[in-house]
Design a protein around this motif. Structure first.
Motif, PDB file in Angstrom:
ATOM      1  N   PRO A 124       0.545  -1.162  -0.023  1.00 63.94           N
ATOM      2  CA  PRO A 124       0.012  -0.047   0.141  1.00 63.94           C
ATOM      3  C   PRO A 124       0.924   1.212  -0.062  1.00 63.94           C
ATOM      4  CG  PRO A 124      -0.159  -0.922   2.431  1.00 63.94           C
ATOM      5  CD  PRO A 124       0.760  -1.975   1.564  1.00 63.94           C
ATOM      6  N   ASP A 125       0.458   2.400   0.204  1.00 63.75           N
ATOM      7  CA  ASP A 125       0.779   3.686   0.032  1.00 63.75           C
ATOM      8  C   ASP A 125       2.195   3.823   1.044  1.00 63.75           C
ATOM      9  OD1 ASP A 125      -1.026   4.481  -1.909  1.00 63.75           O
ATOM     10  OD2 ASP A 125      -2.091   5.619  -0.495  1.00 63.75           O
ATOM     11  N   ASP A 126       2.325   3.264   2.025  1.00 59.17           N
ATOM     12  CA  ASP A 126       3.374   3.672   3.004  1.00 59.17           C
ATOM     13  C   ASP A 126       4.439   2.601   2.841  1.00 59.17           C
ATOM     14  OD1 ASP A 126       1.847   1.707   3.869  1.00 59.17           O
ATOM     15  OD2 ASP A 126       1.748   2.409   5.926  1.00 59.17           O
ATOM     16  N   CYS A 127       4.378   1.548   1.692  1.00 56.60           N
ATOM     17  CA  CYS A 127       5.138   0.858   1.469  1.00 56.60           C
ATOM     18  C   CYS A 127       6.356   1.125   0.494  1.00 56.60           C
ATOM     19  CB  CYS A 127       4.754  -0.562   1.009  1.00 56.60           C
ATOM     20  SG  CYS A 127       5.727  -1.867   0.735  1.00 56.60           S
ATOM     21  N   SER A 128       7.688   1.129   0.945  1.00 61.76           N
ATOM     22  CA  SER A 128       8.774   1.507   0.235  1.00 61.76           C
ATOM     23  C   SER A 128       9.534   0.379  -0.526  1.00 61.76           C
ATOM     24  CB  SER A 128       9.868   2.440   0.834  1.00 61.76           C
ATOM     25  OG  SER A 128      10.303   1.458   1.874  1.00 61.76           O
ATOM     26  N   GLU A 129       8.830  -0.957  -0.448  1.00 66.02           N
ATOM     27  CA  GLU A 129       9.561  -1.840  -0.920  1.00 66.02           C
ATOM     28  C   GLU A 129       8.774  -2.723  -2.121  1.00 66.02           C
ATOM     29  OE1 GLU A 129      11.856  -3.331   3.317  1.00 66.02           O
ATOM     30  OE2 GLU A 129       9.812  -4.059   2.902  1.00 66.02           O
ATOM     31  N   LEU A 130       9.734  -3.594  -2.740  1.00 66.16           N
ATOM     32  CA  LEU A 130       8.991  -4.344  -3.883  1.00 66.16           C
ATOM     33  C   LEU A 130       9.630  -5.619  -4.010  1.00 66.16           C
ATOM     34  CD1 LEU A 130       8.389  -3.104  -7.488  1.00 66.16           C
ATOM     35  CD2 LEU A 130       9.929  -5.172  -6.959  1.00 66.16           C
TER      36      LEU A 130
END
Length: 609
Positions: free
Chosen positions: A366-372
């Motif tokens: 979601p929006d607050d996730c900086s990982e993939l």
């Protein structure tokens, strides 16, 4: 049936149906010509019992034996056929002739007073099929007066001479072929490029070489029939019917019925042998994927996304419970079975993308996730965990068609192009990405942003252009396989269909409840004729692509339906993911007796009435 008028017996030579002798073709003896032209009349009335004309009680005699009294004589007169009736008789006659039922055709033409085609056209046909090219060329002079376009004669003559030339070459008569080329084809001054090609065939060493290079069947019935089909295109239908006209009309009717069928979801077969012409085409709603086949309950929190693999063999589901589950689709029963669980997505999984070859799966949060996360689906191993900065928001991803690169981004202004190891290849500054898609050209990326638009970005020359502009936020979008159409879920508006090539809004679909939640819709079915979307009213909506009103509303979920995915290989299989923590698998109605099947209607509301 109202008569066509008293003067209609004196028709021009272009008309195809005669109720009296014309053009000197009739004779005093009874019978018909082989072309179906009526050859015997009796005081202007056709001989024979025809068109259902009554002869009075107890009268089973012919017109010749019941001429005692004007009242009986008037009853024996044929009803004059309308133009539509004449056309139908000719179509039937042509079809029967194609089946070899020539005596039946002659009888039909005699009794109806019609002729299958103009006598000059019949003579022309026979000469073409017999390879009598000089006579066929002379026939064109007779047909000239019946044709609408004077230029058509030159084209028809060219086709005749081309066949004549090729047949001479195949027979080894090179000098005769050369004479046709130089003395007959070239003086026409028509299609000189083709004449140059034809001249090259003089160098062919043998007949087989000629047939291959000319893409020609060779001398005989097959090539002459093909030639005749081309020649017929230049003749008015009143003179000679277009080839296989009845089959063409029937095929068009079947295709039209299929196009209008709201639930048609099987592969189109243009052959008339695959359908019954005795009944209208109707697909039952019970054949459509609007019945719950399975309820997958392995997730323990809201399910935010679901996506079938490109080959339709697997389904991936992402949840707020931090897991991705891979499901295997049984090719026979279409039942889904848990294959493996991919864990460790701390923020939950809100978006998934399969690689073109289905080897890898990328998961976003979601929006607050900086990982993939980039997973190898075959082995269950994590190949790459990518994070450029803790300030990033990577919420969407799309694969380049080459399967070696992907693009990702989010609403905080990140827009990256990376390789399979997560290495940054390119970046675009200041684009607040909502959703992404890569066209087949491999150069452009489509991105919806926070300015209520979809723009095309070229990473090679760093150019961008506006493609779609909406008046409300675009929460998500997907694109059809051919890249022509885009399906948008628009906040407070619902589902919109855009033509990306013409850059116009094609249709707004009604019924769905869309607020500011991110809901993902999809194309589906054979030829992607259908559209499905989740909704905040806990339902799945299905539309035919051409109809704004839903053809089905699927109930069963108890909270918002976040995502719908249609199996690309199995048109009757669909999945939906919901905040109620379940994934529902939809398919056709099970094989039950009629009474039990009717009881399933509560799962699928028919909206086409």
């Amino acid at each position: 049936m109202q008569a066509n008028g008293a003067g209609q017996g004196q028709e021009s030579s272009e008309l195809s149906c005669l109720n009296s002798a014309q053009n000197g073709e009739s004779s005093s003896a009874g019978g018909t010509h082989s072309n179906g032209l009526l050859s015997s009349t009796n005081n202007g009335n056709s001989v024979g019992t025809s068109n259902g004309a009554s002869t009075g009680p107890g009268s089973g005699t012919s017109a010749g034996s019941s001429a005692s009294g004007s009242e009986v004589g008037s009853l024996k007169k044929k009803k004059r056929l309308s133009q539509a009736e004449e056309d139908v008789i000719r179509l039937i006659g042509q079809h029967l002739h194609g089946l070899g039922l020539n005596q039946t055709v002659d009888l039909l033409m005699q009794e109806s007073g019609c002729r299958l085609e103009h006598p000059s056209a019949t003579k022309f046909r026979n000469h073409v099929m017999e390879g009598e090219w000089d006579k066929a060329e002379n026939d064109l002079n007779e047909l000239r007066a019946l044709m609408h376009s004077p230029n058509a004669i030159v084209r028809m003559k060219f086709l005749l001479l081309q066949q004549k030339y090729l047949e001479y070459l195949e027979d080894g008569k090179v000098l005769e072929a050369l004479q046709v080329l130089r003395g007959e084809l070239t003086p026409l001054k028509y299609n000189t490029d083709r004449i140059h090609v034809l001249s090259g065939y003089l160098m062919c060493s043998h007949a087989e070489d000629l047939r291959v290079k000319a893409e020609w069947e060779g001398k005989g019935t097959a090539s002459r029939c093909r030639l005749l089909d081309k020649l017929q295109m230049y003749l008015p239908p009143s003179v000679m019917l277009p080839p296989r006209r009845l089959q063409t009309l029937l095929r068009q009717a079947v295709e039209l019925q299929r196009d209008r069928c709201l639930y048609h979801n099987t592969k189109l077969d243009s052959s008339l042998d695959s359908v019954s012409l005795l009944l209208d085409h109707v697909c039952s709603r019970k054949q459509f994927p609007c019945y719950t086949q399975q309820i997958l309950t392995e997730h323990c929190n809201e399910v935010w996304f679901c996506k079938f693999s490109n080959d339709g063999t697997k389904l991936a589901t992402g949840s707020k419970d931090t897991t991705v589950i891979i499901w295997q689709v049984d090719p026979e029963s279409h039942q889904l079975k848990l294959l493996r669980t991919l864990e460790g997505h701390a923020y939950g999984v809100s978006y998934l993308a399969w690689s073109p070859d289905n080897t890898y799966l990328i998961a976003c949060g979601p929006d607050d996730c900086s990982e993939l996360w980039l997973w190898n689906v075959q082995t269950g191993e994590l190949r790459t965990k990518m994070s450029q900065s803790h300030e990033d928001s990577l919420t969407s991803v799309a694969w380049n068609p080459d399967g070696k690169r992907f693009v990702t981004g989010g609403q905080r202004g990140q827009f990256y192009q990376c390789d399979l190891d997560g290495n940054l290849l390119d970046s675009w500054e200041g684009v607040r990405v909502q959703c992404l898609w890569c066209p087949s050209d491999g150069r452009t990326v489509l991105a919806s942003d926070t300015h209520q638009r979809i723009r095309g970005y070229n990473f090679e020359d760093l150019t961008d252009r506006n493609i779609v502009q909406e008046d409300h936020p675009i929460m998500s979008f997907t694109v059809s396989k051919n890249g022509r159409l885009a399906l948008l879920n628009v906040a407070t508006q619902g589902v919109h269909l855009w033509d990306l090539q013409d850059r116009v809004l094609v249709r707004k679909y009604q019924g769905v409840t869309q607020g500011f939640y991110t809901i993902h819709s999809c194309f589906g079915g054979h030829n992607e004729d259908f559209i499905a979307s989740g909704s905040e009213d806990h339902k799945v909506y299905i539309w035919h692509r051409r109809s704004e009103l839903p053809i089905a509303e699927l109930t069963g979920h108890t909270r918002t339906v976040n995502c719908v995915s249609w199996n690309p290989a199995i048109p009757g299989l669909m999945a939906s993911a919901s905040d109620d923590g379940t994934v529902r698998v939809w398919g056709p109605a099970p094989f039950l007796d009629a009474q039990e099947a009717e009881g399933l209607n509560e799962n699928c509301s028919n909206m086409d009435s």
